[in-house]
Write a protein that holds these residues in place. Structure first.
Motif, mmCIF file in Angstrom:
data_model
loop_
_atom_site.group_PDB
_atom_site.id
_atom_site.type_symbol
_atom_site.label_atom_id
_atom_site.label_comp_id
_atom_site.label_asym_id
_atom_site.label_seq_id
_atom_site.Cartn_x
_atom_site.Cartn_y
_atom_site.Cartn_z
ATOM 1 N N PRO A 1 0.830 -1.209 0.000
ATOM 2 C CA PRO A 1 0.000 0.000 0.000
ATOM 3 C C PRO A 1 0.862 1.256 0.000
ATOM 4 O O PRO A 1 1.848 1.359 0.728
ATOM 5 C CB PRO A 1 -0.800 -0.122 1.300
ATOM 6 N N GLY A 2 0.475 2.214 -0.836
ATOM 7 C CA GLY A 2 1.203 3.469 -0.922
ATOM 8 C C GLY A 2 2.314 3.472 -1.951
ATOM 9 O O GLY A 2 2.894 4.527 -2.240
ATOM 10 N N GLU B 1 -4.325 2.274 -0.141
ATOM 11 C CA GLU B 1 -3.909 1.939 1.215
ATOM 12 C C GLU B 1 -4.613 0.699 1.752
ATOM 13 O O GLU B 1 -4.057 -0.049 2.558
ATOM 14 C CB GLU B 1 -4.168 3.122 2.156
ATOM 15 N N GLN C 1 5.076 1.717 6.595
ATOM 16 C CA GLN C 1 5.033 2.988 7.313
ATOM 17 C C GLN C 1 5.813 2.928 8.615
ATOM 18 O O GLN C 1 6.200 3.942 9.164
ATOM 19 C CB GLN C 1 3.572 3.372 7.622
#
Length: 475
Positions: free
Chosen positions: A40-41, A86, A98
């Motif tokens: 994600p991202g 995300e 993250q």
């Protein structure tokens, strides 16, 4: 300037498969997201870049991206490009980018007084960074290619100057080989000695003479190459070369004997050099703690007396940090080619660190660091000696004229008991018996008992607590 696909965006590995390009690309991207391979991202390449990479039409990529945006696997915003959504993919399979991963440290003793390591908190980070910037700015382009197996010429030149000035070593840069510490250097030389023995050469040893008390890895490297070791007698003057028999090499720590701490006397130095010249033997000199002399000026290296008969081993591990993995060999002329052949081209020392150490030496930063740490370690030594005199008067402290360790000689029959107490109190120490050659007792030599205490290892804030814990363990 016209830009091509080769200098745009980021790389992405995909293998579209299926009857149609659009469907194949869409399926490949969807699977990469669902499997967690695209986290994600993650920002995806532009449609033009990916089209160029895959050799397909840009509209095909744009359509595949649009399909996956509609499905909720991707997001597309003006100015931020196309990214993996995300919430995409199964939570269990998606890496958590993250949050940085913290690798847990291995459990160890509450206070570590084992010898062999300096105070790692004292590594001169700011000075090292400055040296790295200067070194890399001035480095030629070829410094980042496949270089000379002896090491970077800048470092070998700086080492030759430093070792001659500080340690009295006759160091021609052409006879210096950069290695990943003393253990690596000894492994290389051991391979040469074993190969000579295998070819039946006169120089080839069946055994190597070593010190009665010494570093275990010395013996272990030799044994790994099939070379046996014979302990030499040891007394107040240091290791006695009169015990040399048919060996063709002898391994010594003459400047600061490890672990007993003495210095090989001038008469013994002359005797071992005479043996080497008379018999054609080789002296292997580990200059252990040579720079950290506390009671007078440092004693020069043995190599200066016989550069043609001594293989000299040095390292930045004590003055800076063992994690740098930077050491050096200064070799007799007849040994260089064979050591380089043993080393091959699988270099273990990166050029940037070599260039940085060269700058560190040439600028005087290395000298300043050694002087700073010498004062710090001398204060610790003095505190330890004074404290033990008050708290443990039955313990005799030896080997304190130099280095980062001391030998605490214990009353007979108490070493095992003290080691058990140390383990109970979370104190990392090593008994003197750990360093004794296994054949020493069979030869009828005296067997003292004691501890080998590394007072360089604890950071300043933990030193007093470590010393207090040590006192509680002693008789």
């Amino acid at each position: 300037m016209t830009e091509s696909w080769a200098n745009l965006g980021i790389d992405l590995h995909l293998e579209p498969a299926g009857p149609g390009l659009r469907k194949g690309l869409t399926d490949a991207l969807r699977e990469a997201v669902r499997s967690g391979r695209l986290a994600p991202g993650t920002r995806l390449p532009s449609s033009r870049t990916l089209a160029g990479d895959l050799g397909i039409a840009r509209n095909t990529v744009a359509d595949a991206y649009a399909d996956l945006v509609a499905e909720g696997h991707l997001t597309a915003r003006q100015g931020s490009g196309t990214r993996v959504a995300e919430q995409a993919g199964p939570a269990a399979s998606v890496p958590r980018r993250q949050r940085p991963v913290r690798v847990p440290e291995r459990a160890g003793p509450a206070h570590d007084l084992t010898p062999g390591t300096p105070d790692l908190s004292a590594f001169p980070r700011a000075a090292w960074l400055k040296a790295a910037r200067r070194a890399l700015t001035a480095a030629p382009n070829d410094a980042f290619g496949y270089g000379d197996p002896r090491g970077r010429p800048e470092l070998r030149a700086a080492l030759a100057e430093y070792l001659a000035r500080v340690r009295g070593v006759a160091a021609d840069p052409e006879r210096i080989v950069v290695c990943a510490g003393v253990a690596h250097g000894l492994k290389l030389v051991t391979e040469v000695l074993a190969a000579r023995a295998g070819h039946g050469g006169r120089q080839g040893p069946g055994t190597v003479a070593v010190e009665t008390y010494g570093l275990r890895f010395h013996r272990e490297w030799l044994a790994e190459e099939g070379v046996g070791t014979v302990p030499l007698p040891f007394d107040a003057e240091g290791t006695d070369p009169a015990g040399l028999g048919g060996e063709r090499a002898v391994l010594l720590t003459p400047t600061h004997q490890f672990p007993m701490g003495g210095t090989l006397s001038p008469a013994r130095r002359a005797a071992v050099v005479d043996w080497a010249r008379r018999t054609g033997g080789l002296i292997l000199e580990d200059d252990y703690d040579g720079e950290f002399r506390h009671d007078r000026r440092p004693v020069g290296a043995l190599q200066g007396l016989a550069p043609d008969r001594v293989a000299y081993f040095g390292t930045a591990s004590k003055a800076l940090a063992p994690g740098l993995r930077l050491g050096w060999l200064v070799l007799p002329p007849g040994l260089v080619d064979e050591v380089l052949a043993a080393k091959g081209y699988a270099d273990t020392c990166g050029a940037p660190d070599q260039l940085t150490l060269a700058e560190f030496l040439s600028s005087g930063a290395y000298d300043r660091q050694v002087r700073l740490m010498r004062l710090r370690y001398r204060r610790r030594r003095d505190e330890m000696v004074a404290t033990l005199a008050r708290r443990a008067p039955s313990v005799r402290v030896g080997g304190i004229a130099a280095g980062l360790h001391a030998v605490l000689l214990l009353p007979p029959g108490t070493e095992s008991e003290v080691l058990r107490a140390a383990a109970w109190h979370g104190l990392g120490v090593q008994g003197l018996s750990w360093f004794r050659h296994p054949d020493a007792e069979a030869a009828g030599r005296p067997v003292p008992e004691g501890l080998v205490i590394g007072y360089g290892r604890p950071p300043d804030h933990a030193w007093q607590s470590a010393l207090e814990t040590l006192c509680r363990c002693l008789p």
